[in-house]
Design an enzyme around this catalytic site. Structure first.
Site, mmCIF file in Angstrom:
data_model
loop_
_atom_site.group_PDB
_atom_site.id
_atom_site.type_symbol
_atom_site.label_atom_id
_atom_site.label_comp_id
_atom_site.label_asym_id
_atom_site.label_seq_id
_atom_site.Cartn_x
_atom_site.Cartn_y
_atom_site.Cartn_z
ATOM 1 N N GLN A 183 -2.421 2.536 10.051
ATOM 2 C CA GLN A 183 -1.385 2.661 9.121
ATOM 3 C C GLN A 183 -0.276 3.362 10.053
ATOM 4 O OE1 GLN A 183 -4.267 3.547 7.832
ATOM 5 N NE2 GLN A 183 -4.276 2.649 6.008
ATOM 6 N N ARG A 190 0.858 -1.467 0.123
ATOM 7 C CA ARG A 190 0.152 0.224 -0.040
ATOM 8 C C ARG A 190 1.349 1.356 -0.505
ATOM 9 N NH1 ARG A 190 1.843 2.076 3.787
ATOM 10 N NH2 ARG A 190 0.499 3.963 2.891
ATOM 11 N N GLY A 191 0.217 2.376 -0.220
ATOM 12 C CA GLY A 191 0.679 3.371 -0.337
ATOM 13 C C GLY A 191 1.022 4.086 -1.916
ATOM 14 N N ALA A 192 0.561 5.028 -2.446
ATOM 15 C CA ALA A 192 0.310 5.025 -3.684
ATOM 16 C C ALA A 192 1.589 4.704 -4.728
ATOM 17 C CB ALA A 192 0.718 6.649 -3.705
ATOM 18 N N ARG A 222 -7.788 -0.638 -6.605
ATOM 19 C CA ARG A 222 -7.258 0.443 -6.283
ATOM 20 C C ARG A 222 -7.278 1.924 -6.909
ATOM 21 N NH1 ARG A 222 -4.444 1.695 -1.116
ATOM 22 N NH2 ARG A 222 -6.121 2.303 -0.361
ATOM 23 N N ASP A 246 -2.296 10.545 -3.038
ATOM 24 C CA ASP A 246 -2.002 10.250 -3.053
ATOM 25 C C ASP A 246 -2.397 10.251 -5.608
ATOM 26 O OD1 ASP A 246 -3.185 8.446 -0.981
ATOM 27 O OD2 ASP A 246 -2.484 6.918 -2.190
ATOM 28 N N ASN A 275 -5.083 12.021 -0.023
ATOM 29 C CA ASN A 275 -4.783 11.788 0.567
ATOM 30 C C ASN A 275 -5.671 10.592 1.619
ATOM 31 O OD1 ASN A 275 -1.856 10.332 1.218
ATOM 32 N ND2 ASN A 275 -2.472 11.860 3.861
ATOM 33 N N LYS A 276 -4.664 10.159 2.564
ATOM 34 C CA LYS A 276 -5.629 9.438 3.832
ATOM 35 C C LYS A 276 -6.984 10.095 4.370
ATOM 36 C CE LYS A 276 -5.459 5.840 4.125
ATOM 37 N NZ LYS A 276 -6.486 4.785 3.405
#
Ligand code: MRU
Length: 329
Positions: free
Chosen positions: A193, A49-51, A89, A234, A244-245
């Site tokens: 996270q 995970r993470g862009a 995603r 992201d 973003n998150k």
């Protein structure tokens, strides 16, 4: 300690090797992905995970899946696999951009070269990501004075990239240079996270880290205990609006209210030339099973990301340097 490799080639290039982030912090487990099903599942379930990391994992995964195909018509396989991985995603633009880049080369290649070309472009994407992380760290380290107290949200560290991270890269580079930096990590509900990943990787690197509940960020910013905010991204629209998150937007509002600089830290691959503003960014919604304690009779709304308007962002830190408004990317 050894640098983390959240995503890389397995020996022989026949699989993408990831750190299974679903298991952290209690267990450090690596997994090799070599089929499209495995790659899509790992991305969708946040094993990787993470862009930047999902862009790299998607590209390497596509190349690995093509290399494993024997006999099947590769050109048609590539189109099918690419479409599936691209859609694993929706919010981070790094994923479709990485897949499109591999596919542009595949489409231009003769049949016999498809697998080789896919591997070579995927490797380029992997190596560029590592290099961009390092340059981001060098560009951003100057924003972090000795003794600084940094707030971050989610995980935009080494675990979210192929290299040393984005938002945490300036922290790592400043710490390498001998500066003492203290990080406050929002735990980052609902998947934690910040607590599970950011706190784990910073503690492992010997950087002081304090985990706070997300709900403590506003009062902490108001109390004068934070010197600057560093978050990842992201997808960044051309006007500077940034996905973003989930929860990042609230942190940005609180930082603005209290005059604390709020920096978005991201590689070139996260800036989306095709998205003019934030309302055009697709926001992933995830399932109710991610929210504990909800009784059967209640509905759940669980967006994985939010959009911070450009006006709340002090500057962008990228591999190309530090960019102040007005933004036009
Ligand atoms: O759902 P996640 O964990 O993939 O969300 C990650 C984030 O929001 C990060 O801040 C972003 O991808 C940048 S990572 C360098």
């Amino acid at each position: 300690v050894e640098p983390l490799a959240a995503v890389r080639w397995a020996p022989g290039f026949d699989a993408v090797r990831i750190i299974d982030q679903r298991r952290l912090p209690s267990e450090f487990v690596e997994r090799d992905l070599s089929t499209v099903d495995e790659v899509c599942d790992a991305i969708a379930t946040l094993a990787v995970r993470g862009a930047p990391a999902i862009g790299v994992a998607g590209a390497l995964g596509l190349a690995a899946a093509l290399a494993a195909e024997n006999g099947a018509p590769l050109r048609a396989c590539a189109e099918r696999y690419a479409a599936r991985i691209r859609a694993a995603r929706p919010t981070a633009v790094n994923l479709p951009r990485a897949i499109d880049r591999v596919m542009a080369a595949v489409r231009a290649a003769p049949d016999a070269d498809i697998a080789r070309v896919a591997r070579s472009v995927a490797t380029e994407i992997l190596e560029e990501d590592r290099a961009m992380c390092r340059r981001i760290g060098e560009a951003g380290a100057g924003l972090i004075p000795d003794g600084a107290r940094v707030l971050t949200h989610c995980n935009a560290g080494a675990l979210a990239t192929a290299g040393i991270g984005t938002a945490l890269a300036p922290v790592y580079v400043a710490a390498e240079g001998g500066r003492h930096i203290e990080v406050f990590a929002d735990e980052t509900r609902p998947l934690m996270q910040g607590a599970r990943l950011t706190a784990w990787e910073l503690a492992r690197a010997g950087i002081p880290v304090t985990v706070i509940p997300d709900s403590a960020a506003a009062s902490l910013l108001g109390s004068g205990a934070i010197d600057l905010v560093l978050v990842g991204a992201d997808r960044i629209a051309t006007n500077g609006d940034t996905a973003n998150k989930i929860g990042t937007y609230g942190v940005a509002i609180a930082a603005k209210r209290h005059g604390v600089p709020f920096y978005v830290v991201a590689p070139t691959s996260t800036f989306d030339p095709a998205t003019p503003s934030g309302e055009r960014i697709p926001i992933e919604e995830r399932g109710r099973e991610e929210l504990p304690c909800v009784p059967d009779g209640a509905r759940v709304f669980n967006p994985a990301f939010d959009v911070t308007p450009a006006e709340l962002i002090t500057a962008f830190v990228s591999d190309t340097g530090v960019h102040y408004p007005p933004y036009r990317f």
